[in-house]
Design an enzyme around this catalytic site. Structure first.
Site, PDB file in Angstrom:
ATOM      1  N   LYS A  13       0.853  -1.060  -0.122  1.00  0.00           N
ATOM      2  CA  LYS A  13      -0.089  -0.065  -0.034  1.00  0.00           C
ATOM      3  C   LYS A  13       0.733   1.485   0.012  1.00  0.00           C
ATOM      4  CE  LYS A  13      -1.988  -0.743   3.989  1.00  0.00           C
ATOM      5  NZ  LYS A  13      -1.297  -1.991   4.410  1.00  0.00           N
ATOM      6  N   ARG A  88      -9.400   0.625   8.795  1.00  0.00           N
ATOM      7  CA  ARG A  88      -8.770  -0.587   9.067  1.00  0.00           C
ATOM      8  C   ARG A  88     -10.009  -1.382   9.864  1.00  0.00           C
ATOM      9  NH1 ARG A  88      -3.591   0.464   8.209  1.00  0.00           N
ATOM     10  NH2 ARG A  88      -1.902  -0.731   9.092  1.00  0.00           N
ATOM     11  N   ARG A 127      12.027  -5.656   5.176  1.00  0.00           N
ATOM     12  CA  ARG A 127      11.924  -4.083   5.748  1.00  0.00           C
ATOM     13  C   ARG A 127      12.516  -3.952   7.101  1.00  0.00           C
ATOM     14  NH1 ARG A 127       6.335  -0.877   5.279  1.00  0.00           N
ATOM     15  NH2 ARG A 127       5.797  -2.423   7.107  1.00  0.00           N
ATOM     16  N   ARG A 133      12.120  -1.183  11.542  1.00  0.00           N
ATOM     17  CA  ARG A 133      10.749  -0.971  11.978  1.00  0.00           C
ATOM     18  C   ARG A 133      10.523  -1.983  13.037  1.00  0.00           C
ATOM     19  NH1 ARG A 133       5.777   0.838   8.205  1.00  0.00           N
ATOM     20  NH2 ARG A 133       4.726  -0.509   9.704  1.00  0.00           N
ATOM     21  N   ARG A 144      -0.287  -8.685  13.664  1.00  0.00           N
ATOM     22  CA  ARG A 144      -0.643  -7.663  12.521  1.00  0.00           C
ATOM     23  C   ARG A 144      -1.523  -8.320  11.540  1.00  0.00           C
ATOM     24  NH1 ARG A 144       4.321  -4.756  10.793  1.00  0.00           N
ATOM     25  NH2 ARG A 144       3.068  -3.557   9.290  1.00  0.00           N
TER      26      ARG A 144
END
Ligand code: B4P
Length: 190
Positions: A13, A88, A127, A133, A144
């Site tokens: 996204k 969400r 990532r 992160r 998640r």
């Protein structure tokens, strides 16, 4: 053009929104980025959001909606926007309809990026290694994805039911996926 970009964590996204804003000449609004900016600035809102995000849970609907409304009321949002990471859950989808009615900017389209779960893990692990992160560690990614399946996946049906959903295969190079999204939106590529 005003669009919502839907998809699981790691579906691309943020990656696609950054490219789409150039192609469509609109702004990119990521609720994840807005929240991370609050965390980095150490605001009261950021302090409330930090632990929730690091646990892979959703920040409260009220906090996110207030932040989003403030952003969409800024002058540069008048020319259109791509919403990335919002809504969400179905309550947020309803709140978004009400917000867009208040500011006189109804949604044109929702776009869902479909990516197989095993690939999502690979991308987020990549990532994590590149950017560090905190919510990209494998345990939080699992959390998640479970929050996504329980709370966010129903949002797909919310837009499909009103005939406002395009589903796009999110597997392929970033350019290939971008071309599919533009085709789904009926935007001619120069
Ligand atoms: P987000 O910032 O939205 O995080 P995300 O779901 O991981 O998506 P992102 O856009 O960053 O990743 P992308 O798929 O582009 O949310 C983080 C947290 O904020 C949430 O867990 C929640 O706590 C909170 N939050 C945000 N919005 C909220 C809301 N509305 N309500 C409540 N809480 C909220 O990219 C992932 C990786 O894939 C990248 O490394 C990228 O390079 C790679 N990639 C992308 N496209 C690829 C491709 N085609 N091929 C290979 N790799 C690709």
């Amino acid at each position: 053009m005003r669009i919502v970009l839907l998809g699981a964590p790691g579906s691309g996204k943020g990656t696609q929104a950054a490219r789409l804003k150039e192609a469509l000449g609109v702004i990119h609004v990521s609720t994840g980025d807005l929240l991370r900016a609050q965390v980095a600035a150490g605001t009261e809102l950021g302090r409330a959001a930090k632990a929730v995000m690091e646990a892979g849970q959703l920040v409260s609907d009220e906090i996110v909606l207030g932040m989003l409304e403030a952003r969409l009321r800024e002058a540069d949002a008048a020319g259109g926007f791509i919403l990335d990471g919002y809504p969400r859950n179905v309550a947020q989808a309803g709140a978004l309809d009400a917000l867009l009615a208040r500011i006189g900017q109804p949604l044109d389209q929702a776009v869902q990026l479909d990516v197989d779960e095993s690939l999502l893990f690979d991308r987020l692990a990549g990532r994590a290694a590149a950017e560090g992160r905190k919510d990209d560690n494998p345990e939080t990614v699992r959390q998640r994805l479970s929050v996504y399946a329980a709370q966010t996946a129903p949002v797909i049906d919310f837009y499909a039911a009103r005939g406002a959903l395009k589903r796009v295969d999110g597997v392929g190079t970033v350019d290939e996926v971008l071309a599919r999204i533009l085709a789904a939106l009926g935007v001619a590529v120069a």
